[in-house]
Design a protein around this motif. Sequence first.
Motif, PDB file in Angstrom:
ATOM      1  N   THR A 146       5.347  -7.474   7.561  1.00  0.00           N
ATOM      2  CA  THR A 146       6.353  -7.147   6.558  1.00  0.00           C
ATOM      3  C   THR A 146       5.742  -7.182   5.162  1.00  0.00           C
ATOM      4  N   GLY A 147       5.960  -6.126   4.403  1.00  0.00           N
ATOM      5  CA  GLY A 147       5.491  -6.089   3.018  1.00  0.00           C
ATOM      6  C   GLY A 147       4.046  -5.663   2.864  1.00  0.00           C
ATOM      7  N   HIS A 148       3.377  -5.467   3.999  1.00  0.00           N
ATOM      8  CA  HIS A 148       1.952  -5.162   3.953  1.00  0.00           C
ATOM      9  C   HIS A 148       1.676  -3.791   3.342  1.00  0.00           C
ATOM     10  N   VAL A 149       2.463  -2.780   3.720  1.00  0.00           N
ATOM     11  CA  VAL A 149       2.211  -1.422   3.219  1.00  0.00           C
ATOM     12  C   VAL A 149       2.437  -1.366   1.710  1.00  0.00           C
ATOM     13  N   ALA A 150       3.463  -2.045   1.232  1.00  0.00           N
ATOM     14  CA  ALA A 150       3.731  -2.094  -0.216  1.00  0.00           C
ATOM     15  C   ALA A 150       2.552  -2.727  -0.954  1.00  0.00           C
ATOM     16  N   LYS A 151       2.007  -3.806  -0.393  1.00  0.00           N
ATOM     17  CA  LYS A 151       0.862  -4.470  -1.018  1.00  0.00           C
ATOM     18  C   LYS A 151      -0.360  -3.543  -0.993  1.00  0.00           C
ATOM     19  N   LEU A 152      -0.570  -2.872   0.131  1.00  0.00           N
ATOM     20  CA  LEU A 152      -1.693  -1.949   0.240  1.00  0.00           C
ATOM     21  C   LEU A 152      -1.573  -0.836  -0.796  1.00  0.00           C
ATOM     22  N   ARG A 153      -0.377  -0.312  -0.957  1.00  0.00           N
ATOM     23  CA  ARG A 153      -0.156   0.735  -1.973  1.00  0.00           C
ATOM     24  C   ARG A 153      -0.486   0.216  -3.362  1.00  0.00           C
ATOM     25  N   ARG A 154      -0.062  -1.010  -3.659  1.00  0.00           N
ATOM     26  CA  ARG A 154      -0.390  -1.600  -4.978  1.00  0.00           C
ATOM     27  C   ARG A 154      -1.894  -1.719  -5.127  1.00  0.00           C
ATOM     28  N   ASP A 155      -2.564  -2.249  -4.085  1.00  0.00           N
ATOM     29  CA  ASP A 155      -4.020  -2.422  -4.141  1.00  0.00           C
ATOM     30  C   ASP A 155      -4.741  -1.097  -4.355  1.00  0.00           C
ATOM     31  N   LEU A 156      -4.217  -0.029  -3.747  1.00  0.00           N
ATOM     32  CA  LEU A 156      -4.864   1.291  -3.815  1.00  0.00           C
ATOM     33  C   LEU A 156      -4.368   2.120  -5.006  1.00  0.00           C
TER      34      LEU A 156
END
Length: 158
Positions: A146-156
Motif C-alpha cells: 500500500t502506498g508504494h506506487v505513490a512513493k515510487l512516483r515521487r522518487d521518479l
Amino acid sequence: MSDSTTRLAVGDPAPAFTLPDQNGNPVSLSDYAGRRVIVYFYPAAMTPGCTKQACDFRDNLADLGSSGLDVVGISPDKPEKLAKFAQADGLTFPLLSDPDKKVLAQWGAFGEKKLYGKTVTGVIRSTFVVGADGRIEVAQYNVRATGHVAKLRRDLGV
C-alpha cells in the motif's frame, strides 16, 4: 537455500529473463530495450496486498507510460491464475509467471524474510526500475503493497 540472497544494486546490469505472461506469450526483458521499465515482484495473485499493489500500478499506468515507463509484474503464479487476476482487476500490463522462482532468485526477490515475526523463505516484495541501458536505476526490497506506487512516483518525479 542460503540466507545470503544476492541483492541487485543501482548500476548493476538487470538479469535477463523470458517468462510466459498471463496469456502464455513469452515476454523478455530485452523486449523493453531502449525503454525504462518497472519490474516488480509480488508473492501471490489475488491476495489483498498484491491486488492493492497491482491496482495502484494499473491506476498510474497512463502517467507512468507518458513518462516513458512500462510496468511488468512477476510472481510464482501459473499463467492461468494470472489471467484470472488480470481479468478480475482489469490489469492491462504483463503479469509474468515464474513458478520455479529462478528469475525471482536472480533478482534477489526470493529468500528469507520476516513474516509476522517469523523468518520464512518466500517471495520478497521488490520493485526495480531498469534503465533504457539495461542497468538497475532503482532497487527496492521489502516494499509495502500500500502506498508504494505513490512513493515510487515521487522518487521518479512522475
